[in-house]
Design a protein around this motif. Structure first.
Motif, PDB file in Angstrom:
ATOM      1  N   ASN A   1      12.899  43.984 -26.603  1.00  0.00           N
ATOM      2  CA  ASN A   1      11.503  43.724 -27.102  1.00  0.00           C
ATOM      3  C   ASN A   1      10.952  44.953 -27.680  1.00  0.00           C
ATOM      4  O   ASN A   1      10.328  45.023 -28.743  1.00  0.00           O
ATOM      5  CB  ASN A   1      10.620  42.918 -25.953  1.00  0.00           C
ATOM      6  N   LEU A   2      11.119  46.091 -27.001  1.00  0.00           N
ATOM      7  CA  LEU A   2      10.821  47.484 -27.279  1.00  0.00           C
ATOM      8  C   LEU A   2      11.542  47.621 -28.580  1.00  0.00           C
ATOM      9  O   LEU A   2      11.000  48.322 -29.589  1.00  0.00           O
ATOM     10  CB  LEU A   2      10.963  48.272 -26.224  1.00  0.00           C
ATOM     11  N   SER A   3      12.701  47.382 -28.521  1.00  0.00           N
ATOM     12  CA  SER A   3      13.405  47.872 -29.967  1.00  0.00           C
ATOM     13  C   SER A   3      12.892  47.135 -31.127  1.00  0.00           C
ATOM     14  O   SER A   3      12.623  47.861 -32.164  1.00  0.00           O
ATOM     15  CB  SER A   3      15.068  47.659 -29.766  1.00  0.00           C
ATOM     16  N   TRP A   4      12.370  45.813 -30.960  1.00  0.00           N
ATOM     17  CA  TRP A   4      11.746  45.189 -32.069  1.00  0.00           C
ATOM     18  C   TRP A   4      10.403  45.841 -32.313  1.00  0.00           C
ATOM     19  O   TRP A   4       9.844  46.090 -33.509  1.00  0.00           O
ATOM     20  CB  TRP A   4      11.762  43.660 -31.913  1.00  0.00           C
ATOM     21  N   LYS A   5       9.581  46.050 -31.418  1.00  0.00           N
ATOM     22  CA  LYS A   5       8.237  46.798 -31.537  1.00  0.00           C
ATOM     23  C   LYS A   5       8.424  48.153 -32.566  1.00  0.00           C
ATOM     24  O   LYS A   5       7.994  48.303 -33.255  1.00  0.00           O
ATOM     25  CB  LYS A   5       7.742  47.225 -30.141  1.00  0.00           C
ATOM     26  N   LEU A   6       9.573  49.057 -32.109  1.00  0.00           N
ATOM     27  CA  LEU A   6       9.948  50.280 -32.970  1.00  0.00           C
ATOM     28  C   LEU A   6      10.264  49.789 -34.258  1.00  0.00           C
ATOM     29  O   LEU A   6       9.862  50.622 -35.185  1.00  0.00           O
ATOM     30  CB  LEU A   6      10.967  50.852 -32.048  1.00  0.00           C
ATOM     31  N   ILE A   7      10.997  48.787 -34.387  1.00  0.00           N
ATOM     32  CA  ILE A   7      11.605  48.312 -35.692  1.00  0.00           C
ATOM     33  C   ILE A   7      10.380  48.067 -36.685  1.00  0.00           C
ATOM     34  O   ILE A   7       9.987  48.427 -37.800  1.00  0.00           O
ATOM     35  CB  ILE A   7      12.425  47.092 -35.777  1.00  0.00           C
ATOM     36  N   LYS A   8       9.225  47.239 -36.102  1.00  0.00           N
ATOM     37  CA  LYS A   8       8.173  46.913 -36.717  1.00  0.00           C
ATOM     38  C   LYS A   8       7.328  48.166 -37.023  1.00  0.00           C
ATOM     39  O   LYS A   8       6.800  48.036 -38.341  1.00  0.00           O
ATOM     40  CB  LYS A   8       7.139  45.962 -35.927  1.00  0.00           C
ATOM     41  N   VAL A   9       7.502  49.073 -36.531  1.00  0.00           N
ATOM     42  CA  VAL A   9       6.534  50.265 -36.642  1.00  0.00           C
ATOM     43  C   VAL A   9       7.252  50.893 -37.808  1.00  0.00           C
ATOM     44  O   VAL A   9       6.677  51.550 -38.752  1.00  0.00           O
ATOM     45  CB  VAL A   9       6.553  51.225 -35.372  1.00  0.00           C
ATOM     46  N   MET A  10       8.483  50.940 -37.800  1.00  0.00           N
ATOM     47  CA  MET A  10       9.461  51.846 -39.160  1.00  0.00           C
ATOM     48  C   MET A  10       9.066  50.801 -40.282  1.00  0.00           C
ATOM     49  O   MET A  10       8.862  51.522 -41.216  1.00  0.00           O
ATOM     50  CB  MET A  10      10.828  51.945 -38.470  1.00  0.00           C
ATOM     51  N   GLN A  11       9.167  49.510 -40.280  1.00  0.00           N
ATOM     52  CA  GLN A  11       8.919  48.862 -41.353  1.00  0.00           C
ATOM     53  C   GLN A  11       7.613  49.076 -41.960  1.00  0.00           C
ATOM     54  O   GLN A  11       7.325  49.200 -43.196  1.00  0.00           O
ATOM     55  CB  GLN A  11       8.950  47.427 -40.863  1.00  0.00           C
TER      56      GLN A  11
ATOM     57  N   ASP B   1      17.199  46.367 -41.320  1.00  0.00           N
ATOM     58  CA  ASP B   1      18.412  45.402 -40.925  1.00  0.00           C
ATOM     59  C   ASP B   1      18.275  45.038 -39.508  1.00  0.00           C
ATOM     60  O   ASP B   1      18.050  45.829 -38.427  1.00  0.00           O
ATOM     61  CB  ASP B   1      19.817  46.088 -41.095  1.00  0.00           C
ATOM     62  N   GLU B   2      18.354  43.680 -39.115  1.00  0.00           N
ATOM     63  CA  GLU B   2      18.073  43.000 -37.508  1.00  0.00           C
ATOM     64  C   GLU B   2      19.031  43.670 -36.546  1.00  0.00           C
ATOM     65  O   GLU B   2      18.820  43.816 -35.511  1.00  0.00           O
ATOM     66  CB  GLU B   2      18.173  41.357 -37.713  1.00  0.00           C
TER      67      GLU B   2
END
Length: 279
Positions: free
Chosen positions: A244-254, A262-263
């Motif tokens: 879940n944290l990795s997706w939070k980081l991905i959203k910040v990057m986006q 890329d998922e």
């Protein structure tokens, strides 16, 4: 032997703009090279310590505007520093470093002489991401101290390293700083969410920052890391906190980069984060 060049403008005792038979305008730097020179004088280019082109008219104008604010005795030192950096990096530097680093070092001298401390919040990230540039920047600071007796604070090392990296990659300092700020932000989020403090000198920190840096590069170039659906499902089940944290980081990057991510990045980030929680 090169044909003589014709003086177009003397900027100060150590710098002239000249008409070159092949390259049109060139900038010549050398101790006393501009002394008593008049427009139209012919001189041999070999007497210059450094000759460079500023093809971009805006860059050239910035350099011309900058020089009156730079102490004349610093100009030959700047030339020595740039020659040294080019030799140590073993590759040509983009021309904008002449303006950017001269401007930065001139202001750094002003700060150092007036005891104005200039902190650099990205020092650890810069050292980790650009070790060669960082090492050369340390050497530049030593050269400056040996020749002038002026000691730059450590914060300046990071900024000089960024200028060197910018000159080699031809990326703007603004872009590099934006990525460094993003990496710093992501590391803070990780520490907060996982309730850990990552030692900035550790191999874990080095790996994490390098991974985030490569992820940002992949996002920019549109490179993918391949379909990892099975692994993705397994990690989601096994390590929900890190996933879940990795997706939070991905959203910040986006959001920050304004690009889709890329998922599959979530898989590699989760593995990195899980490694941190095991320490």
């Amino acid at each position: 032997m090169e044909r003589p060049v014709t003086v177009k403008k003397t900027l100060n005792n150590n710098v002239i703009i000249a008409e070159h038979p092949a390259y049109k305008e060139v900038i010549l730097i050398g101790k006393g090279i501009g002394f008593n020179r008049k427009t139209g004088d012919e001189i041999e280019p070999e007497i210059a310590e450094k000759t460079f082109l500023l093809r971009d008219p805006e860059e050239k104008q910035q350099y011309v505007n900058l020089l009156p604010h730079v102490s004349e005795e610093l100009i030959p030192l700047m030339s020595d520093v740039l020659n040294y950096v080019e030799e140590r990096m073993e590759e040509p530097l983009h021309e904008h470093i002449h303006v950017a680093l001269t401007d930065h070092l001139a202001f750094a001298f002003h700060r150092a002489k007036n005891n104005l401390e200039f902190s650099n919040p990205f020092l650890s990230e810069i050292e980790t991401l650009y070790p060669k540039e960082y090492q050369i920047a340390l050497e530049v600071v030593t050269i400056v101290y040996d020749k002038t007796g002026v000691q730059f604070p450590m914060g300046e090392v990071g900024f000089i390293a960024l200028h060197i990296h910018s000159a080699v990659t031809d990326k703007s300092l603004r872009e590099i700083n934006r990525h460094n700020r993003l990496i710093t932000q992501l590391v803070h989020i990780i520490e907060e969410q996982l309730e850990v403090t990552v030692d900035r000198k550790s191999i874990d920190y080095h790996r994490l920052v390098q991974h985030l840096h490569r992820a940002i590069h992949r996002i920019y170039t549109g490179e993918t890391v391949g379909d990892q659906t099975n692994l993705d499902n397994m990690l989601k089940k096994e390590y929900p906190l890190c996933y879940n944290l990795s997706w939070k980081l991905i959203k910040v990057m986006q959001r920050q980069l304004n690009r889709t991510v890329d998922e599959s990045e979530a898989v590699y980030l989760t593995i990195h984060l899980q490694r941190l929680t095991q320490k």
